[in-house]
Design an enzyme around this catalytic site. Structure first.
Site, PDB file in Angstrom:
ATOM      1  CB  SER A  28      -0.044   7.443   3.221  1.00  0.00           C
ATOM      2  OG  SER A  28       0.281   8.707   2.559  1.00  0.00           O
ATOM      3  CG  HIS A  38      -1.182  11.929   1.031  1.00  0.00           C
ATOM      4  ND1 HIS A  38      -1.775  12.394  -0.829  1.00  0.00           N
ATOM      5  CD2 HIS A  38      -0.097  10.874   0.796  1.00  0.00           C
ATOM      6  CE1 HIS A  38      -1.210  10.947  -1.546  1.00  0.00           C
ATOM      7  NE2 HIS A  38      -0.350  10.299  -0.484  1.00  0.00           N
ATOM      8  CB  CYS A  75       1.806   5.428  -7.677  1.00  0.00           C
ATOM      9  SG  CYS A  75       2.179   5.630  -6.246  1.00  0.00           S
ATOM     10  CG  ASN A 125      -3.943   0.839  -5.353  1.00  0.00           C
ATOM     11  OD1 ASN A 125      -3.953  -0.681  -4.748  1.00  0.00           O
ATOM     12  ND2 ASN A 125      -3.450   1.394  -6.091  1.00  0.00           N
ATOM     13  CB  THR A 147      15.349  16.242  10.792  1.00  0.00           C
ATOM     14  OG1 THR A 147      16.857  15.995  10.902  1.00  0.00           O
ATOM     15  CG2 THR A 147      14.834  16.883  12.071  1.00  0.00           C
ATOM     16  CD  GLN A 193      -6.291   4.324  -1.313  1.00  0.00           C
ATOM     17  OE1 GLN A 193      -7.191   5.289  -0.576  1.00  0.00           O
ATOM     18  NE2 GLN A 193      -5.692   4.698  -2.024  1.00  0.00           N
TER      19      GLN A 193
END
Length: 388
Positions: free
Chosen positions: A201, A203, A328, A152, A239, A181
């Site tokens: 992921s 996004h 991050c 990343n 949920t 990535q």
């Protein structure tokens, strides 16, 4: 002033089609998909169709697709969930030193708790793991190997197929790959890879934040991180976020359909940027020298001895958005753990920035970026030895 967003590794913009799909679903399909009434079953049908779409794009079976909240949860679920199913003790896991924090910190936490013995492999100056080192590190207590697909920070591509062949020789050992990535950027063959867990992921490939996926090889069970209603085959309670899941499946379809064209375009952008940077002595390139060993959408540069936040904000004032380290870890003032592991000194590891492309970028955008990198280098020159 126009802005130029070169931080797709941190998060990518959603295509309008995906935004429209998610908006419409939030209006019409708000029912809990676990409910037994028609509104609930209609919502579950949407989830089922999204799962089938994700499975098709990733080359997986339906039951091998788990939906999560994103890459961090997927990585933690793969590692901790497997250890929860592994009865014998002691347990030994192998990771690389260049993993995303959600793998690195997870492994360190387990080590600190005494749950595992940890081996951290070396990498070369390109940040690549030698598959021979993986083979040498395996012992009878080993239960897991975790090596990411695309780094990343630097974009370095790991030899996961070779590592997978090594791990497959040991029936008791599972192989986890952080593919966050990689999806939509580099080829991946789930069926033939020897990988048991593959994290993604949304996004990072044009989907919404807060939703991700974990591929789990058929027949492998994971202990859930969360106790609850037993959704996702009992491995991930909670949920289901129907609009986000469907939007992710659409973003994945669009991303995979464009992958080869995107790779060709982004390698052209990358080559042009590297040619510009080669003319600016202040900047040095970090990562693999051979294009075949790196993903097309990432370039990592250093201005040795300069604090990265100074560089980031100078570019920001010019309307250029880039990143430093992993998003991050971007607020940390420490040298990049990844670059240090690659053998770079503290000055070079501290002054690094990450540039990552998207579908919206053109050669003209790269020329503009190069102009701003020249300008920043000239402005930084008087500050080199001041530590500012």
């Amino acid at each position: 002033m126009n802005t130029y967003y070169f931080d797709h590794c941190a998060s990518s913009p959603m295509p309008q089609m995906v935004i429209d799909t998610m908006t419409e679903l939030m209006k019409l399909h708000y029912a809990n998909p676990s409910s037994l009434h028609k509104a609930g079953t209609d919502a579950m049908k949407l989830v089922d169709r999204a799962r089938a779409s994700v499975a098709e794009r990733m080359g997986a079976k339906l039951r091998e697709v788990l939906f999560t909240s994103g890459g961090t949860e997927s990585n933690n679920l793969a590692i901790k969930g497997l250890l929860g199913q592994t009865g014998r003790s002691p347990k030994h896991i192998i990771v690389s030193p260049v993993e995303h924090p959600s793998v690195h910190e997870c492994a360190r936490q387990l080590e600190a708790e005494g749950a595992v013995e940890l081996t951290v492999l070396p990498v070369d100056s390109a940040g690549r793991v030698d598959p021979g080192d993986v083979a040498a590190a395996i012992r009878k207590e080993t239960v897991l190997v975790s090596v990411m697909h695309v780094n990343n920070e630097t974009g370095t591509v790991q030899p996961i197929e070779e590592i997978g062949r090594i791990v497959r020789k040991h029936a008791r050992i599972r192989f986890h790959v952080d593919g966050v990535q990689a999806i939509g950027k580099v080829p991946f063959d789930w069926k033939g890879s020897g990988v048991d867990f593959y994290s993604g992921s949304a996004h990072k490939f044009g989907g919404p934040k807060g939703v991700g996926l974990l591929l789990v090889k058929e027949g492998i069970e994971l202990s859930p991180l969360l106790s609850g209603g037993g959704q996702e085959n009992g491995m991930r309670s909670g949920t289901l976020n129907v609009p986000a899941i469907v939007a992710m499946s659409q973003a994945l379809r669009l991303s995979m359909e464009r992958r080869e064209a995107r790779r060709a375009t982004m390698y052209e952008l990358r080559r042009r940027l590297l040619a510009i940077v080669a003319e600016i002595p202040a900047w040095v390139v970090n990562g693999a020298a051979d294009e075949r060993d790196t993903a097309p959408h990432v370039v990592n540069l250093s201005y040795p001895g300069m604090r990265p936040e100074v560089i980031i904000h100078m570019l920001e004032r010019e309307g250029v958005y880039v990143s430093t380290q992993s998003a991050c870890s971007s607020k940390s003032l420490k040298p990049s753990r990844v670059l240090l592991a690659m053998g770079y000194d503290a000055d070079r590891s501290s002054g690094s920035i990450r540039i990552s492309f998207g579908d919206e970028h053109s050669i003209r955008d790269i020329e503009h970026l190069g102009e701003k990198l020249r300008s920043v280098a000239a402005d930084l020159k008087p500050l080199e030895r001041t530590g500012k």
